[in-house]
Design a protein around this motif. Sequence first.
Motif, mmCIF file in Angstrom:
data_model
loop_
_atom_site.group_PDB
_atom_site.id
_atom_site.type_symbol
_atom_site.label_atom_id
_atom_site.label_comp_id
_atom_site.label_asym_id
_atom_site.label_seq_id
_atom_site.Cartn_x
_atom_site.Cartn_y
_atom_site.Cartn_z
ATOM 1 N N ARG A 1 0.829 -1.211 0.000
ATOM 2 C CA ARG A 1 0.000 0.000 0.000
ATOM 3 C C ARG A 1 0.864 1.261 0.000
ATOM 4 O O ARG A 1 0.489 2.271 -0.615
ATOM 5 N N ILE A 2 2.002 1.238 0.681
ATOM 6 C CA ILE A 2 2.873 2.412 0.677
ATOM 7 C C ILE A 2 3.392 2.677 -0.726
ATOM 8 O O ILE A 2 3.364 3.819 -1.209
ATOM 9 N N VAL A 3 3.870 1.639 -1.393
ATOM 10 C CA VAL A 3 4.356 1.819 -2.764
ATOM 11 C C VAL A 3 3.215 2.256 -3.674
ATOM 12 O O VAL A 3 3.376 3.142 -4.529
ATOM 13 N N GLN A 4 2.061 1.653 -3.507
ATOM 14 C CA GLN A 4 0.908 2.015 -4.339
ATOM 15 C C GLN A 4 0.553 3.483 -4.189
ATOM 16 O O GLN A 4 0.340 4.193 -5.183
ATOM 17 N N GLU A 5 0.487 3.962 -2.950
ATOM 18 C CA GLU A 5 0.110 5.349 -2.734
ATOM 19 C C GLU A 5 1.192 6.304 -3.237
ATOM 20 O O GLU A 5 0.889 7.364 -3.803
ATOM 21 N N ALA A 6 2.460 5.952 -3.037
ATOM 22 C CA ALA A 6 3.528 6.814 -3.530
ATOM 23 C C ALA A 6 3.485 6.917 -5.049
ATOM 24 O O ALA A 6 3.662 8.015 -5.625
ATOM 25 N N LEU A 7 3.248 5.808 -5.740
ATOM 26 C CA LEU A 7 3.153 5.851 -7.202
ATOM 27 C C LEU A 7 1.904 6.603 -7.655
ATOM 28 O O LEU A 7 1.921 7.276 -8.693
ATOM 29 N N THR A 8 0.826 6.481 -6.887
ATOM 30 C CA THR A 8 -0.383 7.252 -7.221
ATOM 31 C C THR A 8 -0.096 8.739 -7.167
ATOM 32 O O THR A 8 -0.530 9.512 -8.036
ATOM 33 N N ASN A 9 0.656 9.177 -6.161
ATOM 34 C CA ASN A 9 1.020 10.591 -6.069
ATOM 35 C C ASN A 9 1.888 11.015 -7.255
ATOM 36 O O ASN A 9 1.757 12.147 -7.757
ATOM 37 N N VAL A 10 2.773 10.124 -7.700
ATOM 38 C CA VAL A 10 3.600 10.449 -8.863
ATOM 39 C C VAL A 10 2.714 10.663 -10.088
ATOM 40 O O VAL A 10 2.865 11.641 -10.835
ATOM 41 N N VAL A 11 1.781 9.743 -10.315
ATOM 42 C CA VAL A 11 0.910 9.841 -11.489
ATOM 43 C C VAL A 11 0.018 11.074 -11.418
ATOM 44 O O VAL A 11 -0.188 11.768 -12.425
ATOM 45 N N LYS A 12 -0.497 11.406 -10.237
ATOM 46 C CA LYS A 12 -1.472 12.482 -10.106
ATOM 47 C C LYS A 12 -0.829 13.865 -10.074
ATOM 48 O O LYS A 12 -1.367 14.818 -10.641
ATOM 49 N N HIS A 13 0.308 13.969 -9.388
ATOM 50 C CA HIS A 13 0.796 15.310 -9.058
ATOM 51 C C HIS A 13 2.173 15.661 -9.612
ATOM 52 O O HIS A 13 2.493 16.842 -9.732
ATOM 53 N N ALA A 14 3.010 14.669 -9.908
ATOM 54 C CA ALA A 14 4.422 14.976 -10.152
ATOM 55 C C ALA A 14 4.694 15.510 -11.543
ATOM 56 O O ALA A 14 5.651 16.265 -11.749
ATOM 57 N N GLY A 15 3.897 15.114 -12.553
ATOM 58 C CA GLY A 15 4.244 15.463 -13.930
ATOM 59 C C GLY A 15 5.558 14.847 -14.337
ATOM 60 O O GLY A 15 6.332 15.443 -15.105
ATOM 61 N N ALA A 16 5.856 13.651 -13.819
ATOM 62 C CA ALA A 16 7.151 13.014 -14.044
ATOM 63 C C ALA A 16 7.127 12.159 -15.305
ATOM 64 O O ALA A 16 6.075 11.745 -15.789
#
Length: 377
Positions: free
Chosen positions: A283-298
């Motif tokens: 779940r930690i990895v999932q949420e961190a990747l979700t933040n990357v997809v939603k907010h990072a513009g990476a």
Amino acid sequence: MLAAAHPPAVDLGIALLVQAAMTMPFVVPRPPDLEPATWTAYGLTTLTVIPLIWRRRAPVAVLLAIMATSALYKLAVEGPGQPLPYTGLVIVYTIAALSPPWKRLTTGALLVVAVPVSVWLNTRSARELTFSLFVFAAAYVFGRLTDARQRATRVEAERAAARERARIAREMHDILSHAVSLMVVQAEAGPVAVRAAPERAEAAFDAISATGRDAMAQLRRMLGVLREGDEPGTPDAPRAPQPDLRNLPELVERVRDSGLDITYRTAGGVRALPSATGATVYRIVQEALTNVVKHAGATTAAVRLTHEAGVLEIVVSDDGKGPRRGAPVGSGGHGLVGIRERAAAHGGSAVSGPGPDGRGFEVRVELPVASAVEGAR
């Protein structure tokens, strides 16, 4: 458990037990110099016990009834005495355990008068007075201790329910946020892909479908467990295992399908973890990747797991725009808060902020784990 489920049955059982105890002096042969016990005396004894059936609903009224019938027994008949004032002790305990302060004060005032009067009508001895005051005080203390224990149990149950609500909220947030974020990214890329590369559009729609089905399956499993046992006769909800380290490559691949170039590496050996810890890592990895997809513009991201010296380190980094200017390091929405809460629940810690070179964003979590024998995964 029985007292909570069937209070009237418990009260009836207590009354019958007290009646049995008070019957003993009537069946034991009396000394020849005393008159034999009569049915009238036994009937009055039973009349003293019967009010205990309503001890929870009207405790003060029951106390008054017991005092009246006991006085009548003492004054009107010549019956055997009792070694203990059973009915009085039971009702004093009940009032101390279940009644509000004003009823307890009323009971205390009544006992201050009734106990000396009863002793005066019986032996008029200081020994009986001292003993009577002691046993009634003990019954009251035991009642207050029972009330304190029940209050502590209720408080702990409320805290456990609050922790469980928080856990379910985190699970729901992680599942929905991750799935919806990937579906939005794929859906936004779909129209462009239809015109430029139809084969990529088909892959995007397949990814949307697969992400939605996975989210529905996880939500159905979670809601099924919550409903389990609520309706008698319904089949138990399936208890599929929670995702863990073995599911991380699949998670990374699903995020990669959204167009993010992502790598996944492990170091220090992949160890067998308890199921709860494995689910937390996922779940930690999932949420961190979700933040990357939603907010990072990476355009690129990396997931790294390092297990050494009884600590599992989880690092998720990206080359995106990083935290907004002026935002404190480690601040964030519910996602980062959820990551910190999950880490803290296992005795670990979580920090987040700019990457090592000042670019992008990084989430770093450390979880204490047992130095178990390395297991193949």
